[in-house]
Motif scaffolding. Structure first.
Motif, short mmCIF file in Angstrom:
data_model
loop_
_atom_site.label_atom_id
_atom_site.label_comp_id
_atom_site.label_asym_id
_atom_site.label_seq_id
_atom_site.Cartn_x
_atom_site.Cartn_y
_atom_site.Cartn_z
N ILE A 14 21.16 14.80 12.31
CA ILE A 14 21.41 15.92 12.15
C ILE A 14 21.26 16.87 12.66
O ILE A 14 19.55 16.79 12.04
CB ILE A 14 21.01 15.88 10.69
CG1 ILE A 14 22.14 14.39 9.66
CG2 ILE A 14 22.20 17.39 9.36
CD1 ILE A 14 22.32 13.98 7.80
N ALA A 15 21.64 17.91 13.19
CA ALA A 15 20.75 18.92 13.29
C ALA A 15 21.00 20.33 12.90
O ALA A 15 22.39 21.14 12.43
CB ALA A 15 21.56 18.98 15.11
N VAL A 16 20.02 20.72 12.94
CA VAL A 16 20.17 22.22 12.77
C VAL A 16 19.29 23.24 13.49
O VAL A 16 19.21 22.44 14.16
CB VAL A 16 19.89 22.47 11.13
CG1 VAL A 16 20.45 21.83 10.12
CG2 VAL A 16 18.29 22.17 10.73
N GLU A 17 19.66 24.47 13.27
CA GLU A 17 18.90 25.57 14.10
C GLU A 17 17.27 25.03 14.08
O GLU A 17 17.13 25.39 12.75
CB GLU A 17 18.58 26.41 13.57
CG GLU A 17 18.17 27.54 14.70
CD GLU A 17 18.89 29.02 14.51
OE1 GLU A 17 17.70 30.37 14.97
OE2 GLU A 17 19.71 29.47 14.08
N GLY A 18 16.56 24.68 15.18
CA GLY A 18 15.19 24.29 15.53
C GLY A 18 14.93 22.83 14.83
O GLY A 18 13.23 22.88 14.89
N ALA A 19 15.16 22.04 14.48
CA ALA A 19 15.34 20.57 13.78
C ALA A 19 16.61 19.54 13.92
O ALA A 19 17.53 20.03 14.11
CB ALA A 19 15.01 20.79 11.71
N GLN A 20 15.89 18.71 13.54
CA GLN A 20 16.81 17.90 14.01
C GLN A 20 16.35 16.11 13.18
O GLN A 20 14.90 15.77 12.90
CB GLN A 20 16.95 17.16 15.07
CG GLN A 20 17.91 15.71 15.16
CD GLN A 20 18.06 15.23 16.24
OE1 GLN A 20 17.30 14.89 17.55
NE2 GLN A 20 18.86 14.58 17.20
N LEU A 21 17.12 15.92 11.87
CA LEU A 21 16.93 14.79 11.14
C LEU A 21 18.06 13.51 12.43
O LEU A 21 18.54 13.18 12.65
CB LEU A 21 17.83 14.03 9.79
CG LEU A 21 16.87 15.17 8.99
CD1 LEU A 21 17.68 15.32 7.43
CD2 LEU A 21 15.35 14.81 8.31
N ARG A 22 16.52 12.16 12.24
CA ARG A 22 17.61 11.34 12.71
C ARG A 22 16.69 10.31 12.80
O ARG A 22 15.34 10.27 12.17
CB ARG A 22 17.26 12.00 14.51
CG ARG A 22 15.95 11.95 15.11
CD ARG A 22 15.53 11.34 16.36
NE ARG A 22 14.44 11.78 17.30
CZ ARG A 22 13.24 10.72 16.41
NH1 ARG A 22 13.48 9.71 16.13
NH2 ARG A 22 11.86 11.01 16.95
N PRO A 23 17.14 8.78 13.07
CA PRO A 23 16.60 7.16 12.99
C PRO A 23 15.06 7.59 13.55
O PRO A 23 15.17 7.97 14.16
CB PRO A 23 17.62 6.15 13.30
CG PRO A 23 18.82 7.31 13.36
CD PRO A 23 18.56 9.12 13.87
N TRP A 24 14.24 7.21 13.19
CA TRP A 24 12.70 6.46 13.96
C TRP A 24 13.48 5.48 14.85
O TRP A 24 13.71 4.74 15.08
CB TRP A 24 11.69 5.88 12.48
CG TRP A 24 11.68 6.96 11.60
CD1 TRP A 24 11.80 6.98 10.09
CD2 TRP A 24 10.85 7.38 11.84
NE1 TRP A 24 11.10 7.62 9.57
CE2 TRP A 24 9.99 8.17 10.11
CE3 TRP A 24 9.40 7.80 13.12
CZ2 TRP A 24 8.80 9.62 10.55
CZ3 TRP A 24 8.16 8.52 12.71
CH2 TRP A 24 8.40 9.61 11.11
N ARG A 25 12.31 5.64 15.90
CA ARG A 25 12.06 5.17 17.19
C ARG A 25 10.71 4.47 17.81
O ARG A 25 9.82 4.98 16.74
CB ARG A 25 12.47 5.54 18.31
CG ARG A 25 14.19 6.87 18.32
CD ARG A 25 15.13 7.45 19.17
NE ARG A 25 13.88 8.22 19.59
CZ ARG A 25 14.88 9.64 19.81
NH1 ARG A 25 15.66 9.58 19.43
NH2 ARG A 25 14.17 10.40 20.27
N GLY A 26 10.54 3.38 17.86
CA GLY A 26 9.13 3.59 18.79
C GLY A 26 8.74 3.95 19.52
O GLY A 26 7.43 4.65 19.28
#
Length: 72
Positions: A7-19
């Motif tokens: 989920i992207a909004v202006e200036g930020a993103q929620l995403r799954p964790w990665r190594g």
């Protein structure tokens, strides 16, 4: 079928964790003010082994409910 949501909004993103999130997770979680605001089981100092355990857990969840927040 596997679905990856971000989920992207202006200036930020929620995403799954990665190594590759490990260094940033340790840097931000190893803060006494952060630990003070969280439950007693949140470790301080927060070390790479803690982050690795969390990331392994988060990335293996069958349903994505734990998100990384990235700032642009």
């Amino acid at each position: 079928m596997s679905v990856t949501l971000s989920i992207a909004v202006e200036g930020a993103q929620l995403r799954p964790w990665r190594g590759e999130d490990l260094p940033a997770l340790v840097r931000h979680a190893n803060d006494a003010d952060v630990a003070r605001q969280l439950r007693d089981r949140f470790p301080h100092p927060y070390e790479p082994a803690h982050a690795l355990g969390f990331l392994n857990w988060a990335m293996q969840q069958p349903v994505q409910t734990v998100w990384a927040i990235t700032l642009e």
